[in-house]
Design a protein around this motif. Structure first.
Motif, short mmCIF file in Angstrom:
data_model
loop_
_atom_site.label_atom_id
_atom_site.label_comp_id
_atom_site.label_asym_id
_atom_site.label_seq_id
_atom_site.Cartn_x
_atom_site.Cartn_y
_atom_site.Cartn_z
N SER A 165 61.03 77.12 31.89
CA SER A 165 60.41 76.76 33.16
C SER A 165 58.91 77.01 33.16
N THR A 166 58.43 77.86 32.27
CA THR A 166 57.00 78.14 32.21
C THR A 166 56.27 77.23 31.24
N GLY A 167 56.97 76.37 30.54
CA GLY A 167 56.32 75.41 29.67
C GLY A 167 56.24 75.81 28.22
N GLY A 226 49.09 75.20 24.60
CA GLY A 226 47.99 74.80 25.47
C GLY A 226 48.28 73.51 26.21
N ALA A 227 48.96 72.57 25.55
CA ALA A 227 49.26 71.28 26.19
C ALA A 227 50.32 71.43 27.27
N ALA A 228 51.17 72.45 27.16
CA ALA A 228 52.28 72.61 28.09
C ALA A 228 51.93 73.41 29.34
N LEU A 229 50.82 74.14 29.30
CA LEU A 229 50.50 75.05 30.40
C LEU A 229 49.34 74.52 31.25
N PRO A 230 49.36 74.83 32.56
CA PRO A 230 48.21 74.48 33.41
C PRO A 230 46.95 75.17 32.90
N ALA A 231 45.82 74.50 33.00
CA ALA A 231 44.57 75.03 32.44
C ALA A 231 44.19 76.37 33.05
N ARG A 232 44.55 76.62 34.31
CA ARG A 232 44.14 77.85 35.00
C ARG A 232 45.09 79.01 34.70
N ASP A 233 46.23 78.74 34.07
CA ASP A 233 47.17 79.80 33.70
C ASP A 233 46.45 80.79 32.79
N GLY A 234 46.62 82.09 33.05
CA GLY A 234 45.92 83.10 32.28
C GLY A 234 46.25 83.06 30.80
N VAL A 235 47.50 82.76 30.46
CA VAL A 235 47.87 82.66 29.04
C VAL A 235 47.18 81.45 28.41
N PHE A 254 50.85 88.62 31.21
CA PHE A 254 51.98 87.79 31.60
C PHE A 254 52.33 87.96 33.08
N GLU A 255 52.17 89.16 33.60
CA GLU A 255 52.51 89.41 35.00
C GLU A 255 51.48 88.83 35.97
N LEU A 256 50.19 88.81 35.56
CA LEU A 256 49.12 88.39 36.46
C LEU A 256 48.53 87.04 36.10
N ARG A 257 49.17 86.32 35.22
CA ARG A 257 48.61 85.08 34.66
C ARG A 257 48.30 84.02 35.71
N ARG A 258 48.94 84.08 36.87
CA ARG A 258 48.71 83.08 37.93
C ARG A 258 48.07 83.68 39.17
N HIS A 259 47.56 84.89 39.06
CA HIS A 259 46.95 85.53 40.23
C HIS A 259 45.66 84.81 40.61
N PRO A 260 45.55 84.36 41.86
CA PRO A 260 44.37 83.56 42.24
C PRO A 260 43.06 84.34 42.27
N SER A 261 43.13 85.66 42.31
CA SER A 261 41.90 86.46 42.40
C SER A 261 41.49 87.07 41.07
N VAL A 262 42.15 86.68 39.99
CA VAL A 262 41.75 87.10 38.64
C VAL A 262 41.01 85.94 38.00
N ARG A 263 39.83 86.19 37.49
CA ARG A 263 38.99 85.12 36.96
C ARG A 263 39.32 84.81 35.50
N LEU A 279 42.28 93.23 34.35
CA LEU A 279 42.81 92.18 35.22
C LEU A 279 42.80 92.59 36.69
N THR A 280 41.98 93.55 37.05
CA THR A 280 41.86 93.93 38.46
C THR A 280 41.48 92.71 39.28
N PRO A 281 42.27 92.32 40.28
CA PRO A 281 41.92 91.15 41.10
C PRO A 281 40.58 91.33 41.80
N LEU A 282 39.73 90.32 41.73
CA LEU A 282 38.40 90.35 42.33
C LEU A 282 38.27 89.22 43.33
N ARG A 283 37.66 89.48 44.44
CA ARG A 283 37.44 88.43 45.42
C ARG A 283 36.28 87.54 44.97
#
Length: 236
Positions: free
Chosen positions: A3-5, A31-40, A101-110, A232-236
């Motif tokens: 499910s994660t590609g 790389g081709a299977a994952l969204p570009a913004r995914d942390g992995v 892996f746990e924070l790969r989709r967190h919107p506040s991690v750059r 990976l501390t989330p930053l605003r």
């Protein structure tokens, strides 16, 4: 396909330049299977670039022992791929990889944080173990790999420069009050490489004491994971 590609595949059996080519192909597929913004995906892109460059230099006289360097590169990359496969199969990855892996989709991690967290896990934990595996397989002492370890380090330094050039958000980063400035400044590739070589030498010295070696490896894994979580501390 999960499910994660990510596609789960068996580990590469053979070692050397051909195996590095297969590793590169695998990372391109990830790389081709994952969204570009995914942390992995962010980490995978920069790691793919340096692995491609390493593959080109295996045939160009860059390394003193291309066969050993190719085997080290493949064993090194396979530890990342194995961690990815473990997560895709619902198993636990080494502690060093869990924050990414746990924070790969967190919107506040750059993106820069994702890239550095992946490099931290891979250099801080995987590199020492890949060096041990390569020495064991080739019946070689650490000194036999040291020169090419330094050459690989030059490529990794180029990867760090590429990460910072491509993923820095812009001139605002020069503001010392920006939290990202602080996070980026807490980690150094050179110090991580030095620590990896020291850990490798220690593990090599403990190879006749498997219980102590396992405990030492576990401590490295936990410590590197803690640093990754801070990166990976989330930053605003």
């Amino acid at each position: 396909m999960t499910s994660t590609g990510e596609r789960i595949r068996p580990p590469v059996a053979a070692h050397g330049p051909a195996a590095v080519d297969r590793v590169v192909a695998r990372m391109r597929g990830i790389g081709a299977a994952l969204p570009a913004r995914d942390g992995v995906a962010v980490f995978n892109r920069v790691y793919l670039e340096v692995t491609e460059e390493l593959g080109r230099r295996l045939d160009g006289g860059y390394f003193r022992d291309p066969a050993a360097a190719g085997e080290l590169a493949e064993r090194f990359a396979t530890r990342y791929l194995d961690a990815l496969d473990a997560v895709a199969a619902g198993r636990s990855a080494p502690a060093c990889w869990r924050p990414l892996f746990e924070l790969r989709r967190h919107p506040s991690v750059r993106p820069l944080q994702f890239a550095l967290a992946g490099v931290n896990a891979h250099i801080g934990h995987d590199l020492a173990l890949a060096l041990v595996d390569t020495c064991r397989a080739r019946d070689a002492e650490p000194a036999a790999l040291e020169a090419d370890f330094d050459r690989v380090g030059e490529l990794l330094a180029g990867m760090e420069e590429r990460i910072r050039e491509e993923l820095m958000p812009g001139p605002d980063l020069l503001d010392v009050a920006d939290p990202l400035t602080h996070v980026v400044g807490t980690w150094s590739l050179e110090r991580a490489r030095e620590a990896a070589w020291a850990a490798f030498r220690t593990l090599w010295g403990l190879r006749g004491l498997p219980e102590l070696a396992a405990e030492f490896t576990e401590r490295i894994d936990a410590g590197v994971g803690m640093v990754g979580r801070l990166l990976l501390t989330p930053l605003r």
